[in-house]
Design an enzyme around this catalytic site. Sequence first.
Site, PDB file in Angstrom:
ATOM      1  N   LYS A 136     -11.499   7.743  -4.467  1.00 55.38           N
ATOM      2  CA  LYS A 136     -10.645   7.127  -3.452  1.00 55.38           C
ATOM      3  C   LYS A 136      -9.460   8.055  -3.286  1.00 55.38           C
ATOM      4  CE  LYS A 136      -7.760   3.130  -2.346  1.00 55.38           C
ATOM      5  NZ  LYS A 136      -6.418   3.721  -2.262  1.00 55.38           N
TER       6      LYS A 136
ATOM      7  N   THR B  92      -2.051  -1.776  -3.078  1.00 63.17           N
ATOM      8  CA  THR B  92      -1.755  -2.854  -2.146  1.00 63.17           C
ATOM      9  C   THR B  92      -1.861  -4.218  -2.813  1.00 63.17           C
ATOM     10  OG1 THR B  92      -2.570  -1.487  -0.326  1.00 63.17           O
ATOM     11  CG2 THR B  92      -2.393  -3.841   0.115  1.00 63.17           C
TER      12      THR B  92
ATOM     13  N   VAL C 231     -10.519   2.723   2.530  1.00 65.36           N
ATOM     14  CA  VAL C 231      -9.888   1.656   1.748  1.00 65.36           C
ATOM     15  C   VAL C 231      -8.496   1.433   2.352  1.00 65.36           C
ATOM     16  CG1 VAL C 231      -9.347   0.857  -0.586  1.00 65.36           C
ATOM     17  CG2 VAL C 231     -11.161   2.539  -0.244  1.00 65.36           C
TER      18      VAL C 231
ATOM     19  N   TYR D 259      -9.150   7.794  -8.577  1.00 60.77           N
ATOM     20  CA  TYR D 259      -8.177   7.350  -7.588  1.00 60.77           C
ATOM     21  C   TYR D 259      -7.114   8.431  -7.497  1.00 60.77           C
ATOM     22  CZ  TYR D 259      -5.035   3.807  -5.376  1.00 60.77           C
ATOM     23  OH  TYR D 259      -4.212   3.091  -4.543  1.00 60.77           O
TER      24      TYR D 259
END
Length: 327
Positions: free
Chosen positions: A182, A66, A229, A154
């Site tokens: 994540k 993002t 998140v 991630y």
Amino acid sequence: MTAHPSPATALTRPRFGPFSFPLTGVIPPVCTPLTPEREVDVPSLRRLLDHLVGGGVHGLFVLGTTSEAVYLTDLQRRLVVETAVSHVAGQVPVLAGAIDMTTPRVLDHVASATAAGADAVVVTAPFYTSTHPAEIARHYRLIAAASPVPVLAYDLPSSVHTKLPTDVVLDLAAEGVIAGLKDSSGDLGGFRQVVTGARAHPDVTGFTVLTGSELIVDAALAAGGDGAVPGLANVDPHGYVRLDALCRAGDWERARAEQERLCTLFGMVSVGDPARMGGSSSALGAFKAALHLRGVIACPATAEPLVPLSPDEVERVAEFLAGAGLL
């Protein structure tokens, strides 16, 4: 270029930063405001950080998807981390993405982010070429051996085209190589496997499991996840903080209602015409348009070559905001 450490070194170097693990709560992946010339807009970034911290978030993740991290130059990435760390001044932990194709390039980003003061780094599997699970594990061991701060994995198969295997994640967690995950795979079943596997593993302690999906935060927390998140938290941090608090209080009916409100608001990511732009242009453009409409950032520009939203598409973003009581 950062030298390659021995992967075995990571096994004897457990590292935890000034913030306790597991990290919990809402940790937004912070948008990177840009000027019309596509330079980092530092004053707008500071306002955005204030907007998020003022909304009660529990941490910040800069240089994620993002954040348009892969579109930024190395100097711009460094500026984002330095700005966040200095401006937040220890109020909440700052996690920094170290996202690149290969281990040597990621090691350079880790060195830069940690020199700028990041409290932890977030790292995908290698990409561009296909990698074997053994190579993914070696990648993380090499990075952890060189990093002075905790490393979070991630899981982003939509971008790196590799799904992190649950057994690899749990093995690395047991070795102390990674401090958390994540999970942006959208696979709630796989998310639950990591949560339950970490809980049951005798050598895994303090492991953070975060969902990267805006739409299933209540379900992820109900499954035992530690936090979220969500990119949409840039637009409505109060909503996600409220949702997190309701889940932790066990008020699942009100949590479901808040999650459904946020799911409706998330519809803004589809305002872009798919005949002329990709999903990233639409979603990131919508988040930035919303922040601009709310007076948080000065310019809604996205990085090149992302396609900007049209005035009509921006008006649709405004309708979503108004419907959520945010405009």
